[in-house]
Design an enzyme around this catalytic site. Structure first.
Site, PDB file in Angstrom:
ATOM      1  CE  LYS A 277      29.367  39.407  46.363  1.00 21.45           C
ATOM      2  NZ  LYS A 277      30.772  39.564  46.607  1.00 21.45           N
ATOM      3  NE  ARG A 351      37.667  47.742  47.798  1.00 21.72           N
ATOM      4  CZ  ARG A 351      38.477  46.927  47.553  1.00 21.72           C
ATOM      5  NH1 ARG A 351      39.811  47.142  47.057  1.00 21.72           N
ATOM      6  NH2 ARG A 351      38.356  45.423  47.879  1.00 21.72           N
TER       7      ARG A 351
HETATM    8  N1  BES Z   1      30.843  42.065  50.676  1.00 26.12           N
HETATM    9  C1  BES Z   1      32.056  41.580  49.881  1.00 26.12           C
HETATM   10  C2  BES Z   1      32.990  40.773  50.952  1.00 26.12           C
HETATM   11  C3  BES Z   1      32.488  39.607  51.606  1.00 26.12           C
HETATM   12  C4  BES Z   1      32.857  38.157  50.951  1.00 26.12           C
HETATM   13  C5  BES Z   1      31.712  39.852  52.588  1.00 26.12           C
HETATM   14  C6  BES Z   1      32.572  37.172  51.588  1.00 26.12           C
HETATM   15  C7  BES Z   1      31.437  38.461  53.260  1.00 26.12           C
HETATM   16  C8  BES Z   1      31.684  37.115  52.863  1.00 26.12           C
HETATM   17  C9  BES Z   1      32.786  42.657  49.384  1.00 26.12           C
HETATM   18  O1  BES Z   1      31.952  43.699  48.627  1.00 26.12           O
HETATM   19  C10 BES Z   1      33.347  42.059  47.838  1.00 26.12           C
HETATM   20  O2  BES Z   1      32.707  41.707  47.187  1.00 26.12           O
HETATM   21  N2  BES Z   1      34.643  42.043  48.086  1.00 26.12           N
HETATM   22  C11 BES Z   1      35.433  41.491  46.769  1.00 26.12           C
HETATM   23  C12 BES Z   1      36.396  42.658  46.501  1.00 26.12           C
HETATM   24  C13 BES Z   1      37.316  42.501  45.289  1.00 26.12           C
HETATM   25  C14 BES Z   1      36.277  42.374  43.995  1.00 26.12           C
HETATM   26  C15 BES Z   1      38.209  43.358  45.325  1.00 26.12           C
HETATM   27  C16 BES Z   1      36.070  40.217  47.372  1.00 26.12           C
HETATM   28  O3  BES Z   1      36.618  40.247  48.358  1.00 26.12           O
HETATM   29  O4  BES Z   1      36.074  39.182  46.460  1.00 26.12           O
HETATM   30 MN    MN Z   2      31.052  43.205  47.015  1.00 28.06          MN
END
Ligand code: BES
Ligand code: MN
Ligand code: ZN
Length: 503
Positions: A277, A351
């Site tokens: 990230k 997931r």
């Molecule tokens: N933990 C994150 C989702 C999240 C985002 C939780 C903001 C709380 C606040 C999750 O693991 C994630 O990174 N999801 C990605 C998925 C994508 C790579 C398909 C996302 O939502 O960007």
């Molecule tokens: Mn994630």
């Protein structure tokens, strides 16, 4: 936590530092709410006028502090806004929020009388919950408490105006105390930084809690996970120096009619892994275990309330880190179910751990499975920061959860499962990939999870990525940081299952 009692004593004459009253928004200015009669009398019947002169209108969330006149034992009166009064009385959530706002304003105070308008036991429960949730502060890592004011949270709250001798009121206050304590426990777990709350440490806390409240806790460590074929949980956790855990928490009371399984996402830190990230997106990612925290707190609530529903909680705990041993984008994982997944983005890790835990949870043939996860940023884009999304393979179950959430004072919204979005998850090498179309990303994630739910099992998915962690200022009974989202909804669903109202 703040000590809470019910009392028949008068808001005017009971010994306390402060007294809380409600003020509604009337057509011509603030109107003093029921419950505040004795206090208004001490003001010579001029409390509404005094408030108006001070600029108060009675809007929701408004807090006005004023010195108490002669005739009141308390030193300070706290008037909290309730908004426009509906004809059939204030709804419980309005009272809960007002009580929470008052409790926050009372930090540094020892003892407060709460004289908000309560008409029935549900109102008593709501006010009690609001006070106990609003007074929360997380000070474990500070030299001095610093809930904005460097003051200790309210120590003691006495609810006047309820019916302390009435069983329904007593029960409501007792339930509120258990639920608030467990919501606050979830908040603590979420707020503890990831260097202290590793998967192992989280599992240990679950074990300790099980001992305390008499539910069974079994822990699968990394060796057992490898041996058991939990490729999703291992694949996410293998890049971290802090190895993953799968924790099974069982509350099995005698006479239970239904069995509900709860699966919680417990990513103790989500860096994104090799698909790292960017800065700006990882500062709050200690919150990525909020689903697991909600599940643990819910099982602890069920045990303390003696609910007649069997509950099996599954905490899927892992830390998502980049390293030489981490899963790479393009790797294929063999999941616990036997399906293979091509990991196209290691940041779609939730997931993967949830899939394994869901498959495992289904093996026990529960009457329903509910999973709770901070799963997608897309759900936050869709529903904002205060509402969680509900997806399900059963329309009635989804509606029942939405209704339970509303009654518990949590905002939620039903989301669809459009089958065409499965197309995007097709992989050239594996059974499925962990990425799909960007548009509708929250729905794609839900569709992925469904692939790991056994046929014939009633299932719902709660994506709490929005409401789990509050990065703005506190409001009502919601603090900054971990909120304890979904605990109250899950407890309400379990209660209704015990009563035979759902499932
Ligand atoms: N933990 C994150 C989702 C999240 C985002 C939780 C903001 C709380 C606040 C999750 O693991 C994630 O990174 N999801 C990605 C998925 C994508 C790579 C398909 C996302 O939502 O960007
Ligand atoms: Mn994630
Ligand atoms: Zn995540």
């Amino acid at each position: 936590m703040t000590a809470l009692t019910l009392s028949t004593s008068s808001a005017a004459t009971a010994r306390a530092d402060a007294v809380v009253v409600g003020v509604a928004k009337g057509p011509k200015g603030p109107v003093v709410a029921a419950g505040a009669e004795a206090v208004d009398k001490a003001f010579g019947g001029k409390l509404a006028g005094v408030l108006e002169t001070l600029g108060a209108a009675g809007g929701e969330g408004e807090v006005t502090k004023l010195p108490a006149p002669d005739g009141l034992k308390a030193n300070v009166v706290v008037a909290v806004g309730l908004g426009t009064a509906p004809e059939d009385g204030f709804d419980p959530e309005t009272l809960r929020r007002a009580a929470g706002a008052a409790a926050r304003a009372l930090s540094g105070t020892k003892k407060a009388l709460i004289a908000l308008p309560v008409e029935d036991a549900e109102d008593t429960g709501a006010v009690a919950e609001g006070v106990l949730l609003g007074a929360y502060s997380f000070d474990e890592y500070r030299e001095k408490p610093a809930n904005g004011t460097a003051k200790e949270p309210l120590a003691e709250a006495v609810l006047v105006g309820g019916k302390p001798r009435d069983k329904a009121h007593k029960d409501a206050a007792a339930r509120a105390t258990v639920v608030a304590q467990e919501v606050n426990r979830a908040r603590d777990l979420i707020n503890i930084p990831s260097n202290d709350l590793t998967p192992e440490a989280f599992a240990q806390r679950a074990a300790d809690l099980g001992k305390e409240h008499g539910f069974k806790v079994e822990i699968l460590d990394e060796k057992a996970l490898l041996k058991g074929g939990y490729g999703g949980i291992m694949g996410v956790g293998q890049g971290s120096a802090n190895p993953p855990r799968l924790v099974k928490v069982t509350y099995a009371p005698r006479g239970a009619k239904k069995h509900v399984a709860l699966v919680g996402k417990g990513i103790t830190y989500d860096s994104g892994g090799i698909s790292l990230k960017p800065a700006g997106h990882n500062e709050t990612m200690k919150c990525d275990m909020s689903g697991a925290a909600a599940v643990l707190s819910t099982v602890a609530s069920a045990a303390q309330l003696g609910l007649k529903t069997k509950v099996t909680g599954w905490l899927a705990l892992a830390e998502n880190m980049p390293s030489g041993s981490a899963t790479r984008p393009g790797d294929v994982l063999r999941m616990y179910s036997g399906k293979t997944v091509e990991v196209l983005n290691t940041d779609a890790e939730g997931r993967l751990v949830m899939a394994d835990a869901l498959t495992r949870a289904c093996e026990e043939k529960p009457d329903a499975v509910m999973d709770v996860a901070t799963l997608t940023g897309a759900m936050v884009l869709a529903l904002g920061h205060r509402t969680f999304g509900i997806m399900a393979n059963d329309d009635d179950f989804r509606a029942a959860i939405h209704e339970a959430a509303a009654d518990a004072g949590e905002q939620s919204w039903p989301m669809p499962m459009p089958a065409e979005l499965k197309e995007g998850m097709k992989s050239p090498v594996a059974d499925i990939s962990n990425m799909g179309e960007r548009m509708g990303g929250g729905l794609v994630a839900g569709l992925f999870l469904q692939e790991f739910v056994a046929d014939g099992v009633t299932w719902a998915h709660l994506d709490i990525a929005g409401p789990a962690f509050n990065t703005s200022g506190p409001f009502g009974y919601t603090p900054k940081g971990g909120t304890g989202s979904a605990v109250r909804t899950l407890v309400t669903v379990l209660e209704r299952a015990a009563e035979g109202e759902i499932l």
